[in-house]
Write a protein that holds these residues in place. Structure first.
Motif, PDB file in Angstrom:
ATOM      1  N   CYS A 112      20.538 -63.342 -43.780  1.00  0.00           N
ATOM      2  CA  CYS A 112      20.569 -62.648 -42.365  1.00  0.00           C
ATOM      3  C   CYS A 112      20.429 -64.097 -41.880  1.00  0.00           C
ATOM      4  O   CYS A 112      21.802 -63.409 -40.665  1.00  0.00           O
ATOM      5  CB  CYS A 112      19.679 -61.981 -42.264  1.00  0.00           C
ATOM      6  SG  CYS A 112      19.979 -60.903 -41.126  1.00  0.00           S
ATOM      7  N   ASN A 113      19.841 -65.167 -41.617  1.00  0.00           N
ATOM      8  CA  ASN A 113      19.743 -66.041 -40.878  1.00  0.00           C
ATOM      9  C   ASN A 113      20.591 -66.873 -40.929  1.00  0.00           C
ATOM     10  O   ASN A 113      21.531 -67.028 -39.339  1.00  0.00           O
ATOM     11  CB  ASN A 113      18.359 -66.661 -40.616  1.00  0.00           C
ATOM     12  CG  ASN A 113      17.223 -66.284 -40.056  1.00  0.00           C
ATOM     13  OD1 ASN A 113      16.945 -66.599 -39.217  1.00  0.00           O
ATOM     14  ND2 ASN A 113      16.711 -65.709 -41.189  1.00  0.00           N
ATOM     15  N   GLU A 114      20.952 -66.693 -41.080  1.00  0.00           N
ATOM     16  CA  GLU A 114      22.693 -67.837 -41.708  1.00  0.00           C
ATOM     17  C   GLU A 114      23.827 -67.288 -41.147  1.00  0.00           C
ATOM     18  O   GLU A 114      25.169 -68.246 -40.437  1.00  0.00           O
ATOM     19  CB  GLU A 114      22.835 -68.053 -43.517  1.00  0.00           C
ATOM     20  CG  GLU A 114      22.480 -69.132 -43.822  1.00  0.00           C
ATOM     21  CD  GLU A 114      22.753 -70.582 -43.538  1.00  0.00           C
ATOM     22  OE1 GLU A 114      23.445 -70.555 -42.305  1.00  0.00           O
ATOM     23  OE2 GLU A 114      21.924 -71.303 -43.798  1.00  0.00           O
ATOM     24  N   LYS A 115      23.983 -66.109 -41.097  1.00  0.00           N
ATOM     25  CA  LYS A 115      24.529 -64.796 -40.966  1.00  0.00           C
ATOM     26  C   LYS A 115      24.943 -65.094 -39.108  1.00  0.00           C
ATOM     27  O   LYS A 115      25.482 -65.345 -38.246  1.00  0.00           O
ATOM     28  CB  LYS A 115      25.316 -63.566 -41.302  1.00  0.00           C
ATOM     29  CG  LYS A 115      25.193 -63.508 -42.820  1.00  0.00           C
ATOM     30  CD  LYS A 115      26.426 -64.074 -42.850  1.00  0.00           C
ATOM     31  CE  LYS A 115      28.001 -62.846 -42.646  1.00  0.00           C
ATOM     32  NZ  LYS A 115      29.007 -63.277 -42.779  1.00  0.00           N
ATOM     33  N   LEU A 116      23.926 -64.730 -39.356  1.00  0.00           N
ATOM     34  CA  LEU A 116      22.922 -64.885 -36.820  1.00  0.00           C
ATOM     35  C   LEU A 116      23.282 -66.153 -37.308  1.00  0.00           C
ATOM     36  O   LEU A 116      23.704 -66.582 -35.815  1.00  0.00           O
ATOM     37  CB  LEU A 116      21.363 -64.548 -37.077  1.00  0.00           C
ATOM     38  CG  LEU A 116      21.347 -63.126 -36.696  1.00  0.00           C
ATOM     39  CD1 LEU A 116      20.195 -62.884 -36.849  1.00  0.00           C
ATOM     40  CD2 LEU A 116      22.286 -62.451 -35.961  1.00  0.00           C
ATOM     41  N   GLN A 117      23.238 -67.275 -37.094  1.00  0.00           N
ATOM     42  CA  GLN A 117      23.468 -69.127 -36.779  1.00  0.00           C
ATOM     43  C   GLN A 117      25.161 -69.308 -36.490  1.00  0.00           C
ATOM     44  O   GLN A 117      24.897 -69.057 -35.877  1.00  0.00           O
ATOM     45  CB  GLN A 117      23.488 -69.744 -37.612  1.00  0.00           C
ATOM     46  CG  GLN A 117      23.677 -71.234 -37.377  1.00  0.00           C
ATOM     47  CD  GLN A 117      23.029 -71.626 -36.356  1.00  0.00           C
ATOM     48  OE1 GLN A 117      21.807 -70.962 -35.508  1.00  0.00           O
ATOM     49  NE2 GLN A 117      23.162 -73.196 -36.001  1.00  0.00           N
ATOM     50  N   GLN A 118      25.385 -68.229 -37.906  1.00  0.00           N
ATOM     51  CA  GLN A 118      27.156 -68.118 -37.308  1.00  0.00           C
ATOM     52  C   GLN A 118      27.801 -67.826 -36.565  1.00  0.00           C
ATOM     53  O   GLN A 118      28.217 -68.480 -36.145  1.00  0.00           O
ATOM     54  CB  GLN A 118      27.765 -67.724 -38.479  1.00  0.00           C
ATOM     55  CG  GLN A 118      29.665 -68.354 -38.825  1.00  0.00           C
ATOM     56  CD  GLN A 118      29.643 -66.950 -40.404  1.00  0.00           C
ATOM     57  OE1 GLN A 118      29.356 -66.320 -40.859  1.00  0.00           O
ATOM     58  NE2 GLN A 118      30.279 -67.984 -40.974  1.00  0.00           N
ATOM     59  N   ILE A 119      27.024 -66.313 -35.929  1.00  0.00           N
ATOM     60  CA  ILE A 119      27.879 -65.595 -34.969  1.00  0.00           C
ATOM     61  C   ILE A 119      27.190 -66.156 -33.470  1.00  0.00           C
ATOM     62  O   ILE A 119      27.640 -66.749 -32.458  1.00  0.00           O
ATOM     63  CB  ILE A 119      27.284 -64.405 -34.624  1.00  0.00           C
ATOM     64  CG1 ILE A 119      28.044 -63.218 -33.921  1.00  0.00           C
ATOM     65  CG2 ILE A 119      25.601 -64.163 -34.700  1.00  0.00           C
ATOM     66  CD1 ILE A 119      27.982 -62.027 -34.368  1.00  0.00           C
TER      67      ILE A 119
END
Length: 327
Positions: A37-44
């Motif tokens: 989830c943190n990877e996805k948040l970092q991406q956005i």
């Protein structure tokens, strides 16, 4: 969107509160999905920061310079790819007949990602003749944007399987409580399905996708909270702890994006100096202006005397853009 009630417009603000990366001595399935989830948040965060920067330059009439940054989509795909990501392989092992355990799951990952630069295990290291005592058996390691995290596969199969019996979901639904019905929608007798319930990883992936869609539709502001020490004591600053948080919060990437263009900007809407005032007299040998210097023209007169390199400054419609902290 704003909601209208009794003829008045009411603005609605949503808050997403998340701690960030979890890197413990022993990391399991829970840390794996949290860090996904943190990877996805970092991406956005990075994409929306770039978008905000670009829109600011367009509004101000500043030439936009493409910014190079680390695109962590390669890590997101490693985890979530529906045709061959780690979550898909985990679901496949959970549903496969025959002898299924974490060893067969890890073996499949090692075969599939043997050459992936963000994945490694003891087996893939041995194949590359890498000696690394820090990576034990029954584990794999992902090179996340915030750092390397080693995951122990023990418990992955059991925790990924949703073993909640259908009659329990139906009992929760029959309680006629709004919250319980929202938590157990599969208990609705009109939606009874003979299919196997979705796995925990599948449900989490869907939840993350919904969250990303929601965030993309918003105009976000970010508040980064940094803990200065482990005991929350006043006047105590632990550099190693702060450095780790700066890294996994993605602050370095945000700074790099900002500095790749113009790091600082200041409004041009105020008078710079009055006729004969100290600022006007301070311009070396120049005649004092007859009227106060306002806005863009006033700042240009002032900065022309300071002989900054032209690439350090850019004048927008309402702001001045300054490239480097030194300037």
């Amino acid at each position: 969107p704003p909601q209208v009630k009794s003829g008045k417009q009411r603005k609605v603000m949503g808050v997403l509160d998340i701690y960030g990366f979890e890197i413990f001595q022993d990391n399991g399935f829970e840390q794996f999905i949290i860090n996904y989830c943190n990877e996805k948040l970092q991406q956005i965060f990075i994409l929306m920061t770039l978008k905000e920067e670009q829109e600011e330059y367009v509004r101000e009439g500043i030439q936009w310079t493409p910014v190079e940054f680390f695109d962590n989509s390669i890590i997101c795909n490693l985890i979530e790819n529906s045709k061959g990501g780690i979550l898909a392989m985990l679901d496949e092992e959970c549903l496969r007949p025959g002898v299924v355990n974490e060893d067969t799951f890890l073996t499949k990952l090692n075969q599939l990602f043997a050459t992936h630069k963000h994945y490694e295990s003891k087996e893939t290291q041995n194949a590359r003749h890498v000696m690394d005592a820090s990576l034990p058996p029954h584990c794999f390691r992902i090179h996340h944007y915030a750092g390397k995290v080693t995951y122990n596969v023990r418990g992955f199969i059991e925790k990924n399987n949703d073993l909640l019996f259908r009659d329990l979901s139906q009992a929760m639904w029959a309680a006629r409580h709004t919250l319980l019905r929202s938590l157990f929608p599969e208990g609705d007798p009109q939606k009874v399905s003979l299919k196997l319930p979705p796995t925990a990883g599948c449900q989490f992936k869907s939840s993350v996708a919904t969250l990303m869609k929601n965030l993309y539709s918003k105009n976000p502001n970010y508040i980064r909270c940094i803990k200065p020490n482990e005991t929350k004591a006043p006047m105590l600053f632990t550099p190693e702890l702060v450095l780790a948080q700066v890294r996994y919060l993605g602050l370095m990437e945000n700074v790099r994006v900002r500095r790749a263009g113009y790091a600082f900007r200041k409004g041009l809407g105020h008078p710079v100096g009055a006729a004969g005032g100290p600022l006007a007299r301070g311009l070396r040998g120049s005649d004092p202006p007859r009227l106060p210097l306002r806005g863009r023209e006033g700042v240009k007169v002032l900065l022309s005397e300071l002989a900054f390199p032209p690439e350090e400054l850019a004048f927008g419609h309402t702001k001045i853009f300054i490239r480097s902290p030194h300037t």
